[in-house]
Design a protein around this motif. Structure first.
Motif, PDB file in Angstrom:
ATOM      1  N   ILE A 178       0.745  -1.111   0.062  1.00  0.00           N
ATOM      2  CA  ILE A 178       0.014   0.069   0.202  1.00  0.00           C
ATOM      3  C   ILE A 178       0.913   1.125   0.065  1.00  0.00           C
ATOM      4  N   LYS A 179       0.523   2.244  -0.997  1.00  0.00           N
ATOM      5  CA  LYS A 179       1.527   3.310  -1.109  1.00  0.00           C
ATOM      6  C   LYS A 179       0.638   4.468  -0.531  1.00  0.00           C
ATOM      7  N   LYS A 180       1.487   5.147   0.417  1.00  0.00           N
ATOM      8  CA  LYS A 180       0.533   6.296   0.917  1.00  0.00           C
ATOM      9  C   LYS A 180       1.596   7.657   0.652  1.00  0.00           C
ATOM     10  N   PHE A 181       0.824   8.729   0.278  1.00  0.00           N
ATOM     11  CA  PHE A 181       1.565  10.034   0.155  1.00  0.00           C
ATOM     12  C   PHE A 181       2.309  10.441   1.278  1.00  0.00           C
ATOM     13  N   THR A 182       3.657  10.803   1.208  1.00  0.00           N
ATOM     14  CA  THR A 182       4.157  11.469   2.572  1.00  0.00           C
ATOM     15  C   THR A 182       3.564  12.660   2.978  1.00  0.00           C
ATOM     16  N   GLY A 183       3.290  12.726   4.303  1.00  0.00           N
ATOM     17  CA  GLY A 183       2.486  13.750   4.732  1.00  0.00           C
ATOM     18  C   GLY A 183       1.054  13.580   5.067  1.00  0.00           C
ATOM     19  N   THR A 184       0.828  12.277   4.683  1.00  0.00           N
ATOM     20  CA  THR A 184      -0.620  11.754   4.767  1.00  0.00           C
ATOM     21  C   THR A 184      -0.595  10.723   5.753  1.00  0.00           C
ATOM     22  N   ILE A 185       0.719  10.394   6.506  1.00  0.00           N
ATOM     23  CA  ILE A 185       0.743   9.180   7.400  1.00  0.00           C
ATOM     24  C   ILE A 185       0.661   9.378   8.749  1.00  0.00           C
ATOM     25  N   GLY A 186       1.351  10.382   9.391  1.00  0.00           N
ATOM     26  CA  GLY A 186       1.326  10.857  10.657  1.00  0.00           C
ATOM     27  C   GLY A 186       0.064  11.388  11.062  1.00  0.00           C
ATOM     28  N   HIS A 187      -0.060  11.790  12.370  1.00  0.00           N
ATOM     29  CA  HIS A 187      -1.098  12.763  12.539  1.00  0.00           C
ATOM     30  C   HIS A 187      -1.220  13.792  11.971  1.00  0.00           C
ATOM     31  N   ILE A 188      -0.142  14.650  11.666  1.00  0.00           N
ATOM     32  CA  ILE A 188      -0.462  15.791  10.864  1.00  0.00           C
ATOM     33  C   ILE A 188       0.952  15.738   9.914  1.00  0.00           C
ATOM     34  N   GLY A 189       0.581  16.196   8.624  1.00  0.00           N
ATOM     35  CA  GLY A 189       1.688  16.392   7.898  1.00  0.00           C
ATOM     36  C   GLY A 189       1.847  18.021   7.431  1.00  0.00           C
TER      37      GLY A 189
END
Ligand SMILES: Cc1ncc(COP(=O)(O)O)c(C=O)c1O
Length: 381
Positions: A178-189
């Protein structure tokens, strides 16, 4: 060969002049320069692009980090883990808000925050981690989110340099990725739209991303003076707005972000091929394959640190700009060294050996080959 700059914003404008002029004139004619439909449309388009619930714009990437931290209700003296090898904003906001930055080291080959160094520095006072997706590739978000869960830590991803890059979650049992954009994985990007960034405007700009409705509500409040309704204040906030002219330029640039990131990647492949035979340097190492890197910078390591500045001068004499990101790790800088007791050897060594070469998307294959040949000449002479 013409001079090769590290960025070329004037040419960027010339290449898209008709569209930019039209969009900016429309904003000027509308009379709506702050907030309004252009800003809203940009936020909607970027959240759709990144597949994240909330995209909230603000004045710059430093404010984005500051507002993100303010939204998490930390207390004075709480510890926030940050890499030492990064731009100053990542640590600056922590100190400004009265929290304690705890500097950790980076990987010596990817330049990304080192997981073992994070683990060693988690204490009872740690409340948050700010991984930086440096030079355009993702930090190890699987490990970081596991540490966050285990230790109840907030994660703010500093994606100022990585908009459009992915982290790849691998599920070996189900054999899926599963690919996720950086900035969308933590609680806040958070991100920056400074003119040198991959998604850029022609001034200052920034944004925050989150999938958490409560955090989004708080961020919207804080960035607008803490106002719930006009002249009704719920929090102490600040004023941090993206203006409509920058938003309209960002809407245009977002349409070509994938294309320009692909171009950067293609240019990186040319550097890789041209420079691979040189044993005096190390080429960029990928955490998840070249397709997930957006090459905000193409940064090489000069094995003998004494040659780094000589190479920089040689390139400059031959009309090629280059940059040293970063000449000193933050834990060695005057305002920050009081927060650090240990040696962060990789950050210290890298700051003496790294050099970033031109890689903006308006460059041609011929120009990259030219820069590469200069580097080969330098090391062979
Ligand atoms: C890693 C990182 N974080 C934060 C920022 C701050 O962004 P801005 O200059 O928009 O405040 C930058 C900008 O260079 C950056 O590179």
């Amino acid at each position: 060969m013409n001079k090769i700059n590290i960025i070329d914003t004037a040419q960027e404008y010339k290449n898209n002049k008709k569209n930019i002029d039209k969009a900016v004139l429309n904003v000027l004619k509308s009379g709506i320069y702050i907030n309004g439909p252009e800003v809203k449309s940009f936020e909607d388009e970027l959240s759709k692009f990144l597949n994240v619930k909330h995209c909230i714009s603000c004045a710059n990437g430093t404010d984005a980090l500051k507002i993100a931290l303010l939204s998490l209700d930390l207390k004075s003296g709480d510890e926030v883990i940050v890499p030492s090898f990064t731009f100053v904003s990542t640590a600056e906001v922590v100190v400004l808000l009265g929290f304690k930055p705890v500097f950790v080291d980076v990987d010596p080959r990817t330049f990304l925050i080192d997981i073992e160094s994070i683990k060693k520095n988690i204490t009872k006072k740690t409340r948050a981690i700010i991984p930086v997706h440096l030079f355009g590739q993702s930090a190890d978000m699987k490990e970081i989110m596991e540490l966050s869960k285990k230790n109840k830590l907030w994660v703010i991803e500093d994606s100022a340099q990585s908009l459009g890059s992915h982290f790849v979650f691998k599920n070996k049992i189900k054999n899926v990725e599963i690919k996720k954009f950086t900035g969308t994985i933590g609680h806040i990007g958070t991100t920056s739209f400074y003119p040198t960034k991959n998604l850029n405007c022609f001034g200052d700009g920034g944004a925050m991303f989150t999938n958490n409705n409560l955090i989004a509500k708080k961020i919207r409040l804080i960035k607008n003076h803490g106002q719930e309704k006009k002249y009704t204040y719920k929090e102490v906030g600040l004023n941090s707005r993206l203006d409509a002219i920058q938003a309209t330029i960002l809407r245009l640039n977002l349409k070509t972000l994938n294309q320009s990131n692909n171009k950067r990647r293609a240019l990186a492949e040319i550097y890789n091929n041209e420079l691979k035979s040189l044993d005096k340097i190390l080429l960029p190492k990928y955490s998840f394959g070249i397709e997930n890197h957006i090459f905000h910078q193409y940064t090489i390591i000069v094995k003998n640190s004494q040659n780094r500045n000589l190479l920089k001068n040689y390139l400059n004499e031959n009309g090629v700009s280059s940059m040293v990101y970063y000449p000193k790790p933050l834990h060695k800088e005057i305002p920050y060294k009081i927060y650090n007791k240990s040696k962060l050897i990789n950050s210290e060594v890298l700051s003496k050996k790294v050099i970033s070469l031109p890689i903006h998307p308006l460059l041609t294959k011929k120009e990259i080959v030219w820069v590469s040949n200069l580097i080969k000449n330098f090391f062979r002479s």
